[in-house]
Design a protein around this motif. Structure first.
Motif, PDB file in Angstrom:
ATOM      1  N   VAL A  88       0.620  -1.214  -0.193  1.00 24.64           N
ATOM      2  CA  VAL A  88      -0.124   0.037  -0.100  1.00 24.64           C
ATOM      3  C   VAL A  88       0.893   1.200  -0.085  1.00 24.64           C
ATOM      4  CG1 VAL A  88      -1.758   1.355   1.215  1.00 24.64           C
ATOM      5  CG2 VAL A  88      -1.966  -1.174   0.966  1.00 24.64           C
ATOM      6  N   THR A  89       1.993   1.170   0.614  1.00 27.96           N
ATOM      7  CA  THR A  89       2.634   2.564   0.694  1.00 27.96           C
ATOM      8  C   THR A  89       4.252   2.491   0.708  1.00 27.96           C
ATOM      9  OG1 THR A  89       3.358   2.252   3.166  1.00 27.96           O
ATOM     10  CG2 THR A  89       1.356   3.374   2.664  1.00 27.96           C
ATOM     11  N   GLY A  90       4.835   1.013   0.495  1.00 24.71           N
ATOM     12  CA  GLY A  90       6.103   0.925   0.384  1.00 24.71           C
ATOM     13  C   GLY A  90       6.640   0.578   1.782  1.00 24.71           C
ATOM     14  N   ASN A  91       6.253   0.971   2.630  1.00 23.62           N
ATOM     15  CA  ASN A  91       6.681   0.854   4.180  1.00 23.62           C
ATOM     16  C   ASN A  91       8.101   0.474   4.420  1.00 23.62           C
ATOM     17  OD1 ASN A  91       5.592   0.764   6.853  1.00 23.62           O
ATOM     18  ND2 ASN A  91       5.425  -1.622   6.618  1.00 23.62           N
ATOM     19  N   VAL A  92       8.296  -0.639   5.027  1.00 23.09           N
ATOM     20  CA  VAL A  92       9.673  -0.780   5.604  1.00 23.09           C
ATOM     21  C   VAL A  92      10.670  -1.080   4.293  1.00 23.09           C
ATOM     22  CG1 VAL A  92      11.137  -2.522   6.754  1.00 23.09           C
ATOM     23  CG2 VAL A  92       9.027  -1.831   7.858  1.00 23.09           C
ATOM     24  N   THR A  93      10.062  -1.915   3.197  1.00 19.73           N
ATOM     25  CA  THR A  93      10.801  -2.113   2.224  1.00 19.73           C
ATOM     26  C   THR A  93      11.123  -0.946   1.392  1.00 19.73           C
ATOM     27  OG1 THR A  93       9.308  -3.982   1.837  1.00 19.73           O
ATOM     28  CG2 THR A  93      10.678  -3.442  -0.130  1.00 19.73           C
ATOM     29  N   ALA A  94      10.294   0.504   1.509  1.00 24.16           N
ATOM     30  CA  ALA A  94      10.901   1.605   1.004  1.00 24.16           C
ATOM     31  C   ALA A  94      12.036   2.469   1.563  1.00 24.16           C
ATOM     32  CB  ALA A  94       9.739   2.538   0.521  1.00 24.16           C
ATOM     33  N   LEU A  95      12.373   1.794   2.802  1.00 26.01           N
ATOM     34  CA  LEU A  95      13.541   2.343   3.448  1.00 26.01           C
ATOM     35  C   LEU A  95      14.603   2.550   2.941  1.00 26.01           C
ATOM     36  CD1 LEU A  95      12.757   1.218   7.334  1.00 26.01           C
ATOM     37  CD2 LEU A  95      12.293   3.651   6.250  1.00 26.01           C
ATOM     38  N   ARG A  96      14.998   1.349   2.070  1.00 26.51           N
ATOM     39  CA  ARG A  96      16.144   1.631   1.161  1.00 26.51           C
ATOM     40  C   ARG A  96      15.991   2.868   0.265  1.00 26.51           C
ATOM     41  NH1 ARG A  96      16.607  -0.156  -4.346  1.00 26.51           N
ATOM     42  NH2 ARG A  96      14.701  -1.552  -4.327  1.00 26.51           N
ATOM     43  N   ASN A  97      14.953   3.480  -0.175  1.00 26.37           N
ATOM     44  CA  ASN A  97      15.072   4.829  -0.979  1.00 26.37           C
ATOM     45  C   ASN A  97      15.880   5.761  -0.171  1.00 26.37           C
ATOM     46  OD1 ASN A  97      13.429   3.213  -2.471  1.00 26.37           O
ATOM     47  ND2 ASN A  97      11.504   4.676  -1.838  1.00 26.37           N
ATOM     48  N   LEU A  98      15.991   5.669   1.088  1.00 25.95           N
ATOM     49  CA  LEU A  98      16.898   6.691   1.793  1.00 25.95           C
ATOM     50  C   LEU A  98      18.245   6.624   1.721  1.00 25.95           C
ATOM     51  CD1 LEU A  98      15.075   6.327   5.557  1.00 25.95           C
ATOM     52  CD2 LEU A  98      14.569   8.008   3.545  1.00 25.95           C
TER      53      LEU A  98
END
Length: 181
Positions: A88-98
């Motif tokens: 839905v939001t990317g959540n923990v997986t999207a922390l890689r974007n940082l």
């Protein structure tokens, strides 16, 4: 009676949503009588089939394999459910974007923070090429139903699936149904 073709997919996430799906306990027996599982990490099916009625998609789009699969899923599926906060939001997986992209993330994980064998896996088939940005499912393909939660509770999963089995739209409303985390 023609059974509903149900699929579940695990993309960039922890598999917690699939574990919560198993928490449906005895309702799984009822569900199994209503559906054919046509693709899932629970089954050894290699190719996403045509004509899927409902799919629960766990996880964010994080690599080229996910991207290829989500386009195939949208093309071959009537109803896509973003299943859990990563979808839905990317959540923990999207922390890689940082980290600023795929290459800095790989450097950090496999070189800077590695204690032994400091090398980025680069043989074909070892690590699918990462996308520079991890994104939720709806940023790539249209989503029909959002089922937040990390993971969504078995109650919430059932509340989404049960109406669909009857040809009705689920009512994902109220704090109990839409709360993240």
């Amino acid at each position: 009676m023609t059974k509903i073709k149900l699929a579940t997919v695990w993309l960039g996430g922890c598999s917690g949503c699939h574990m919560s799906f198993l928490d449906l306990d005895e309702w799984l027996i009822y569900l199994a009588a209503q559906v054919d599982i046509v693709y899932s990490p629970f089954a050894d099916i290699k190719e996403y089939p045509e004509g899927v009625d409902i799919v629960l998609v766990e996880g964010a789009i994080a690599n080229e394999e996910h991207l290829e699969l989500i386009y195939k899923i949208r093309e071959r599926t009537k109803t896509i459910i973003s299943f859990g906060d990563c979808a839905v939001t990317g959540n923990v997986t999207a922390l890689r974007n940082l980290s600023g992209g795929a290459e800095p993330a790989l450097q950090l994980a496999y070189i800077q923070e590695a204690n032994i064998n400091q090398q980025i896996p680069n043989s074909w088939g070892i690590v699918p090429p990462l996308l520079d940005t991890v994104v939720p499912v709806h940023k790539v393909v249209p989503v029909d139903i959002y089922l937040p939660g990390c993971p969504p509770s078995a109650h919430r999963i059932r509340a989404a699936l049960e109406p669909l089995l009857k040809g009705e739209n689920p009512q994902i409303v109220g704090r109990k149904m839409i709360k993240f985390g």
